[in-house]
Design an enzyme around this catalytic site. Sequence first.
Site, PDB file in Angstrom:
ATOM      1  N   ASP A  48       0.455  -0.318  10.526  1.00 41.12           N
ATOM      2  CA  ASP A  48       1.106   0.339   9.383  1.00 41.12           C
ATOM      3  C   ASP A  48       2.514   0.780   9.758  1.00 41.12           C
ATOM      4  O   ASP A  48       2.700   1.706  10.550  1.00 41.12           O
ATOM      5  CB  ASP A  48       0.293   1.570   8.957  1.00 41.12           C
ATOM      6  CG  ASP A  48       0.925   2.255   7.738  1.00 41.12           C
ATOM      7  OD1 ASP A  48       0.615   1.832   6.615  1.00 41.12           O
ATOM      8  OD2 ASP A  48       1.743   3.179   7.925  1.00 41.12           O
ATOM      9  N   TYR A  53      10.750   3.829   8.941  1.00 39.15           N
ATOM     10  CA  TYR A  53      10.381   4.098  10.351  1.00 39.15           C
ATOM     11  C   TYR A  53      11.370   3.423  11.309  1.00 39.15           C
ATOM     12  O   TYR A  53      11.387   3.712  12.492  1.00 39.15           O
ATOM     13  CB  TYR A  53       8.956   3.631  10.671  1.00 39.15           C
ATOM     14  CG  TYR A  53       7.850   4.243   9.837  1.00 39.15           C
ATOM     15  CD1 TYR A  53       8.098   5.311   8.983  1.00 39.15           C
ATOM     16  CD2 TYR A  53       6.555   3.747   9.896  1.00 39.15           C
ATOM     17  CE1 TYR A  53       7.089   5.853   8.207  1.00 39.15           C
ATOM     18  CE2 TYR A  53       5.532   4.293   9.124  1.00 39.15           C
ATOM     19  CZ  TYR A  53       5.806   5.336   8.273  1.00 39.15           C
ATOM     20  OH  TYR A  53       4.806   5.870   7.508  1.00 39.15           O
ATOM     21  N   LYS A  78       6.542  -0.578   3.697  1.00 41.82           N
ATOM     22  CA  LYS A  78       6.740   0.228   2.479  1.00 41.82           C
ATOM     23  C   LYS A  78       8.210   0.248   2.083  1.00 41.82           C
ATOM     24  O   LYS A  78       9.082   0.252   2.959  1.00 41.82           O
ATOM     25  CB  LYS A  78       6.285   1.683   2.729  1.00 41.82           C
ATOM     26  CG  LYS A  78       4.956   1.787   3.468  1.00 41.82           C
ATOM     27  CD  LYS A  78       4.517   3.222   3.687  1.00 41.82           C
ATOM     28  CE  LYS A  78       3.310   3.289   4.623  1.00 41.82           C
ATOM     29  NZ  LYS A  78       3.640   3.404   6.049  1.00 41.82           N
ATOM     30  N   HIS A 111       6.597   3.940  -1.066  1.00 40.26           N
ATOM     31  CA  HIS A 111       6.368   5.001  -0.086  1.00 40.26           C
ATOM     32  C   HIS A 111       6.099   6.370  -0.729  1.00 40.26           C
ATOM     33  O   HIS A 111       5.224   7.100  -0.303  1.00 40.26           O
ATOM     34  CB  HIS A 111       7.567   5.075   0.871  1.00 40.26           C
ATOM     35  CG  HIS A 111       7.221   5.543   2.234  1.00 40.26           C
ATOM     36  ND1 HIS A 111       7.797   5.045   3.377  1.00 40.26           N
ATOM     37  CD2 HIS A 111       6.343   6.487   2.666  1.00 40.26           C
ATOM     38  CE1 HIS A 111       7.290   5.661   4.435  1.00 40.26           C
ATOM     39  NE2 HIS A 111       6.410   6.537   4.024  1.00 40.26           N
TER      40      HIS A 111
HETATM   41  N1  LIG Z   1       2.847   7.078   3.680  1.00 42.64           N
HETATM   42  C1  LIG Z   1       3.345   8.175   4.201  1.00 42.64           C
HETATM   43  O1  LIG Z   1       4.094   8.927   3.565  1.00 42.64           O
HETATM   44  C2  LIG Z   1       3.007   8.518   5.610  1.00 42.64           C
HETATM   45  C3  LIG Z   1       3.320   9.794   6.110  1.00 42.64           C
HETATM   46  C4  LIG Z   1       2.957  10.090   7.429  1.00 42.64           C
HETATM   47  C5  LIG Z   1       2.314   9.140   8.199  1.00 42.64           C
HETATM   48  N2  LIG Z   1       2.047   7.883   7.693  1.00 42.64           N
HETATM   49  C6  LIG Z   1       1.363   6.833   8.492  1.00 42.64           C
HETATM   50  O2  LIG Z   1       0.190   7.396   9.069  1.00 42.64           O
HETATM   51  C7  LIG Z   1       0.239   7.220  10.487  1.00 42.64           C
HETATM   52  C8  LIG Z   1      -0.538   8.326  11.192  1.00 42.64           C
HETATM   53  O3  LIG Z   1      -0.020   9.605  10.864  1.00 42.64           O
HETATM   54  P1  LIG Z   1       0.836  10.508  11.892  1.00 42.64           P
HETATM   55  O4  LIG Z   1       1.567   9.642  12.844  1.00 42.64           O
HETATM   56  O5  LIG Z   1       1.625  11.451  11.057  1.00 42.64           O
HETATM   57  O6  LIG Z   1      -0.230  11.432  12.628  1.00 42.64           O
HETATM   58  P2  LIG Z   1      -1.704  11.304  13.271  1.00 42.64           P
HETATM   59  O7  LIG Z   1      -2.111   9.891  13.420  1.00 42.64           O
HETATM   60  O8  LIG Z   1      -2.561  12.246  12.520  1.00 42.64           O
HETATM   61  O9  LIG Z   1      -1.463  11.965  14.691  1.00 42.64           O
HETATM   62  C9  LIG Z   1      -0.619  11.394  15.658  1.00 42.64           C
HETATM   63  C10 LIG Z   1      -0.483  12.381  16.814  1.00 42.64           C
HETATM   64  O10 LIG Z   1      -1.755  12.600  17.415  1.00 42.64           O
HETATM   65  C11 LIG Z   1      -1.714  12.217  18.784  1.00 42.64           C
HETATM   66  N3  LIG Z   1      -2.978  11.509  19.056  1.00 42.64           N
HETATM   67  C12 LIG Z   1      -3.356  10.291  18.621  1.00 42.64           C
HETATM   68  N4  LIG Z   1      -4.596   9.996  19.039  1.00 42.64           N
HETATM   69  C13 LIG Z   1      -5.017  11.043  19.762  1.00 42.64           C
HETATM   70  C14 LIG Z   1      -6.213  11.329  20.481  1.00 42.64           C
HETATM   71  N5  LIG Z   1      -7.205  10.455  20.510  1.00 42.64           N
HETATM   72  N6  LIG Z   1      -6.306  12.522  21.128  1.00 42.64           N
HETATM   73  C15 LIG Z   1      -5.297  13.418  21.096  1.00 42.64           C
HETATM   74  N7  LIG Z   1      -4.135  13.203  20.431  1.00 42.64           N
HETATM   75  C16 LIG Z   1      -4.002  12.029  19.776  1.00 42.64           C
HETATM   76  C17 LIG Z   1      -0.499  11.311  18.933  1.00 42.64           C
HETATM   77  O11 LIG Z   1       0.062  11.459  20.230  1.00 42.64           O
HETATM   78  P3  LIG Z   1       0.657  10.236  21.147  1.00 42.64           P
HETATM   79  O12 LIG Z   1       1.312   9.247  20.249  1.00 42.64           O
HETATM   80  O13 LIG Z   1       1.617  10.957  22.015  1.00 42.64           O
HETATM   81  O14 LIG Z   1      -0.504   9.653  21.890  1.00 42.64           O
HETATM   82  C18 LIG Z   1       0.435  11.902  17.893  1.00 42.64           C
HETATM   83  O15 LIG Z   1       1.110  13.032  18.398  1.00 42.64           O
HETATM   84  C19 LIG Z   1       1.749   7.201  10.767  1.00 42.64           C
HETATM   85  O16 LIG Z   1       2.063   6.738  12.049  1.00 42.64           O
HETATM   86  C20 LIG Z   1       2.220   6.329   9.641  1.00 42.64           C
HETATM   87  O17 LIG Z   1       1.971   4.959   9.908  1.00 42.64           O
HETATM   88  C21 LIG Z   1       2.373   7.586   6.405  1.00 42.64           C
END
Ligand SMILES: NC(=O)c1ccc[n+]([C@@H]2O[C@H](COP(=O)([O-])OP(=O)(O)OC[C@H]3O[C@@H](n4cnc5c(N)ncnc54)[C@H](OP(=O)(O)O)[C@@H]3O)[C@@H](O)[C@H]2O)c1
Length: 275
Positions: A48, A53, A78, A111
Site C-alpha cells: 500500500d 508518500y 492513491k 486519498h
Molecule cells: N489512507 C490514509 O489516509 C492512510 C493514513 C495513514 C496510513 N495509511 C496506510 O496505512 C499504513 C499503516 O499505518 P501507519 O504506518 O500509520 O501505522 P501502523 O501500521 O499502525 O504502525 C506502524 C508503526 O508501528 C511499528 N510496528 C510495526 N509492527 C510492529 C510490531 N510488530 N511490533 C511493534 N511495533 C511495530 C512500526 O515501526 P517500524 O517501522 O520502526 O518497525 C511503526 O512505527 C501506512 O503505512 C499507509 O500505507 C493510510
Amino acid sequence: MKSLNESATLHNGVKMPRLGLGVWRVKDGEEVIQSVKTALEVGYRHIDTAAIYKNEEGVGQAIKESGVPREELFITTKVWNADQGYDTTLKAFETSLQKLGLDYVDLYLIHWPVKGKYKETYKALEKIYKDGRARAIGVSNFQIHHLEDLMTDCEIKPMVNQVEYHPRLTQKELHAFCKQHGIQLEAWSPLMQGKLLNEPVLVEIGNKYGKTPAQVILRWDLQNEVVTIPKSITPARIKENANIFDFTLTADEMAAIDTLNKNERIGPDPDNFNF
Ligand SMILES: NC(=O)c1ccc[n+]([C@@H]2O[C@H](COP(=O)([O-])OP(=O)(O)OC[C@H]3O[C@@H](n4cnc5c(N)ncnc54)[C@H](OP(=O)(O)O)[C@@H]3O)[C@@H](O)[C@H]2O)c1
C-alpha cells in the site's frame, strides 16, 4: 507463508490479499526498497503506497528486483488531494504508474474526500477502471455521508474504503454500512502507530497463544473481515506481522478487544481536515 495469499473478494470479483505492507513515512530509496523486498521474501503480495508518500519509485524498484511475477502482486496507490479533479487525476495516475514502473495498478483510491472535488475525481477513477488500468477502484477516509453522496451518481460502486481502524476506533457503523453495500473495509494505522502495544487486554490474549499484541490486533482485523496493512521497516516485525494465520481468537476475546474502543483517532478527522 502460504496463508499470506488469503484474500477478500471485492464486489467485481478481484481478490485482494487480507494482509499487506503499508509504506507511509518510509523513505524512498534504500529504506522502502529493503522493506518491500523483505515483505515480498516473507510472502506478502500486497503493498500500500500513495503519491503523497513520495516512495512509488522505490516500491517499483523493489517489485522489479524481487522477481515476483506481476500477476501475483496487489499494488495500491492513491491520488493526492491537490491533484483532485477529472483531468488532474488522470494525469496524476499516469505519473504514479510511471514512478511505479507498472502498466496497471490493482487498486486506485481517492486519498481523502476533498469537498466539491471527490465526485469529479471519482469519474476519472471510473475511466481508469474501464480502460483496464486499475483492477479495482475505491476511496479512503470516506464517512457514511460521503459514500452516500458519491453513490447517488457514480456508475461503479467503490470496491474499497480504506480508513483509520484499530481497537480504539472500531468504526462499527461505517463497517456495517460498507458491508451492506459490498464495499471492503481496509484498516490504516491498524497498530495505532504502535501506541496500543502495551494494552493489558492485548498482552493477556497474546500470552495465551504465544503471540504479541501486534499479532493479536492484526488477527482481530482478519476475523472482522477487515483488510489490514501494518507498516514496518524492521525485518523481524515484517515477519512477525505476517505470522497471524495459525491461531484463532474466541468470540469472547474478539468482544474483549472491541471494548477498547473509545472512538479515538490518531489521524485527521475526515469531516474536518484542511490539507
Ligand atoms: N489512507 C490514509 O489516509 C492512510 C493514513 C495513514 C496510513 N495509511 C496506510 O496505512 C499504513 C499503516 O499505518 P501507519 O504506518 O500509520 O501505522 P501502523 O501500521 O499502525 O504502525 C506502524 C508503526 O508501528 C511499528 N510496528 C510495526 N509492527 C510492529 C510490531 N510488530 N511490533 C511493534 N511495533 C511495530 C512500526 O515501526 P517500524 O517501522 O520502526 O518497525 C511503526 O512505527 C501506512 O503505512 C499507509 O500505507 C493510510
